[in-house]
Write a protein that holds these residues in place. Structure first.
Motif, PDB file in Angstrom:
ATOM      1  N   HIS A  58     -49.970 161.184  14.121  1.00  0.00           N
ATOM      2  CA  HIS A  58     -51.158 161.179  14.969  1.00  0.00           C
ATOM      3  C   HIS A  58     -52.358 161.220  14.031  1.00  0.00           C
ATOM      4  O   HIS A  58     -52.394 162.010  13.100  1.00  0.00           O
ATOM      5  N   GLN A  59     -53.312 160.369  14.305  1.00  0.00           N
ATOM      6  CA  GLN A  59     -54.522 160.315  13.495  1.00  0.00           C
ATOM      7  C   GLN A  59     -55.690 160.612  14.429  1.00  0.00           C
ATOM      8  O   GLN A  59     -55.960 159.860  15.366  1.00  0.00           O
ATOM      9  N   GLY A  60     -56.334 161.726  14.215  1.00  0.00           N
ATOM     10  CA  GLY A  60     -57.453 162.127  15.054  1.00  0.00           C
ATOM     11  C   GLY A  60     -57.608 163.635  15.030  1.00  0.00           C
ATOM     12  O   GLY A  60     -56.692 164.364  14.658  1.00  0.00           O
ATOM     13  N   ARG A  61     -58.763 164.098  15.468  1.00  0.00           N
ATOM     14  CA  ARG A  61     -59.072 165.526  15.372  1.00  0.00           C
ATOM     15  C   ARG A  61     -58.586 166.346  16.559  1.00  0.00           C
ATOM     16  O   ARG A  61     -58.465 167.552  16.457  1.00  0.00           O
ATOM     17  N   THR A  62     -58.330 165.713  17.711  1.00  0.00           N
ATOM     18  CA  THR A  62     -57.917 166.479  18.885  1.00  0.00           C
ATOM     19  C   THR A  62     -56.721 165.832  19.571  1.00  0.00           C
ATOM     20  O   THR A  62     -56.446 164.648  19.374  1.00  0.00           O
ATOM     21  N   VAL A  69     -49.254 156.115  14.866  1.00  0.00           N
ATOM     22  CA  VAL A  69     -48.783 155.108  13.912  1.00  0.00           C
ATOM     23  C   VAL A  69     -47.330 155.414  13.578  1.00  0.00           C
ATOM     24  O   VAL A  69     -46.951 156.584  13.462  1.00  0.00           O
ATOM     25  N   ALA A  70     -46.503 154.380  13.425  1.00  0.00           N
ATOM     26  CA  ALA A  70     -45.096 154.549  13.050  1.00  0.00           C
ATOM     27  C   ALA A  70     -44.899 154.184  11.584  1.00  0.00           C
ATOM     28  O   ALA A  70     -45.444 153.195  11.108  1.00  0.00           O
ATOM     29  N   TRP A  71     -44.127 154.973  10.889  1.00  0.00           N
ATOM     30  CA  TRP A  71     -43.776 154.763   9.482  1.00  0.00           C
ATOM     31  C   TRP A  71     -42.256 154.682   9.419  1.00  0.00           C
ATOM     32  O   TRP A  71     -41.563 155.586   9.877  1.00  0.00           O
ATOM     33  N   VAL A  72     -41.710 153.602   8.853  1.00  0.00           N
ATOM     34  CA  VAL A  72     -40.262 153.386   8.808  1.00  0.00           C
ATOM     35  C   VAL A  72     -39.839 153.131   7.365  1.00  0.00           C
ATOM     36  O   VAL A  72     -40.417 152.283   6.671  1.00  0.00           O
ATOM     37  N   LYS A  73     -38.802 153.839   6.936  1.00  0.00           N
ATOM     38  CA  LYS A  73     -38.319 153.695   5.558  1.00  0.00           C
ATOM     39  C   LYS A  73     -37.648 152.339   5.377  1.00  0.00           C
ATOM     40  O   LYS A  73     -36.728 151.984   6.110  1.00  0.00           O
ATOM     41  N   TYR A  99     -49.827 165.121   5.947  1.00  0.00           N
ATOM     42  CA  TYR A  99     -49.935 166.510   6.372  1.00  0.00           C
ATOM     43  C   TYR A  99     -51.204 166.788   7.167  1.00  0.00           C
ATOM     44  O   TYR A  99     -51.479 167.921   7.546  1.00  0.00           O
ATOM     45  N   GLY A 100     -51.984 165.764   7.463  1.00  0.00           N
ATOM     46  CA  GLY A 100     -53.171 165.930   8.294  1.00  0.00           C
ATOM     47  C   GLY A 100     -54.391 166.363   7.519  1.00  0.00           C
ATOM     48  O   GLY A 100     -54.442 166.304   6.297  1.00  0.00           O
ATOM     49  N   GLY A 101     -55.371 166.785   8.272  1.00  0.00           N
ATOM     50  CA  GLY A 101     -56.637 167.210   7.681  1.00  0.00           C
ATOM     51  C   GLY A 101     -57.733 166.218   8.040  1.00  0.00           C
ATOM     52  O   GLY A 101     -57.635 165.045   7.692  1.00  0.00           O
ATOM     53  N   GLY A 102     -58.704 166.676   8.781  1.00  0.00           N
ATOM     54  CA  GLY A 102     -59.790 165.787   9.180  1.00  0.00           C
ATOM     55  C   GLY A 102     -59.287 164.667  10.058  1.00  0.00           C
ATOM     56  O   GLY A 102     -58.632 164.897  11.058  1.00  0.00           O
ATOM     57  N   ASP A 103     -59.574 163.448   9.659  1.00  0.00           N
ATOM     58  CA  ASP A 103     -59.147 162.292  10.441  1.00  0.00           C
ATOM     59  C   ASP A 103     -57.900 161.626   9.875  1.00  0.00           C
ATOM     60  O   ASP A 103     -57.544 160.529  10.287  1.00  0.00           O
ATOM     61  N   TRP A 104     -57.225 162.255   8.933  1.00  0.00           N
ATOM     62  CA  TRP A 104     -56.044 161.648   8.314  1.00  0.00           C
ATOM     63  C   TRP A 104     -54.810 161.893   9.175  1.00  0.00           C
ATOM     64  O   TRP A 104     -54.787 162.752  10.047  1.00  0.00           O
ATOM     65  N   HIS A 105     -53.765 161.135   8.934  1.00  0.00           N
ATOM     66  CA  HIS A 105     -52.506 161.215   9.681  1.00  0.00           C
ATOM     67  C   HIS A 105     -51.821 162.570   9.486  1.00  0.00           C
ATOM     68  O   HIS A 105     -51.799 163.093   8.389  1.00  0.00           O
ATOM     69  N   ILE A 106     -51.248 163.059  10.571  1.00  0.00           N
ATOM     70  CA  ILE A 106     -50.397 164.242  10.486  1.00  0.00           C
ATOM     71  C   ILE A 106     -49.052 163.874  11.124  1.00  0.00           C
ATOM     72  O   ILE A 106     -49.017 163.220  12.169  1.00  0.00           O
ATOM     73  N   ALA A 107     -47.975 164.237  10.456  1.00  0.00           N
ATOM     74  CA  ALA A 107     -46.639 163.933  10.989  1.00  0.00           C
ATOM     75  C   ALA A 107     -46.474 164.624  12.333  1.00  0.00           C
ATOM     76  O   ALA A 107     -46.622 165.838  12.447  1.00  0.00           O
TER      77      ALA A 107
END
Length: 121
Positions: A58-62, A69-73, A99-107
């Motif tokens: 999830h990318q966003g603050r709330t 976004v999907a990430w596939v090995k 790991y997130g933080g601000g507007d970055w992706h968090i698993a």
């Protein structure tokens, strides 16, 4: 001082006494019914090994807004990133940054698959 609020009426003793009798006469299984022994099921008791093979971020603050976004090995060195209609290939090291933080992706959800071997080699 303010007057005390009236107390709630007490439940009639007859109704309280009837509740256990109704429960006993229902079709529910008695508390002493045998439970299936899960240890009797066939299994090899080996510890499995799993590898991370996909991540939804999830990318966003709330929780009320943002983007998924999907990430596939792809292999041990590359991952594919599915961001709407865009698919990109990234280095596996980028996965450690989710790991997130601000507007970055968090698993948000991690997906694993069982590996064929149980050894650590």
């Amino acid at each position: 001082a303010a007057p005390a609020a009236p107390a709630a009426p007490a439940a009639p003793a007859a109704a309280a006494a009837a509740a256990p009798a109704e429960a006993a006469s229902s079709s529910a299984a008695p508390a002493s019914a045998p439970v299936e022994d899960v240890h009797a099921l066939p299994c090899d008791n080996k510890t499995g090994r799993y590898e991370l093979c996909g991540i939804i971020t999830h990318q966003g603050r709330t929780a009320e807004g943002g983007h998924y976004v999907a990430w596939v090995k792809k292999n041990s060195k590359k991952w594919l990133v599915f961001d709407d209609e865009t698919v990109a290939e990234v280095d596996a090291e980028r996965i450690k940054e989710l790991y997130g933080g601000g507007d970055w992706h968090i698993a948000y959800m991690c997906l694993y698959r069982k590996m064929e071997t149980t050894s650590l080699e």
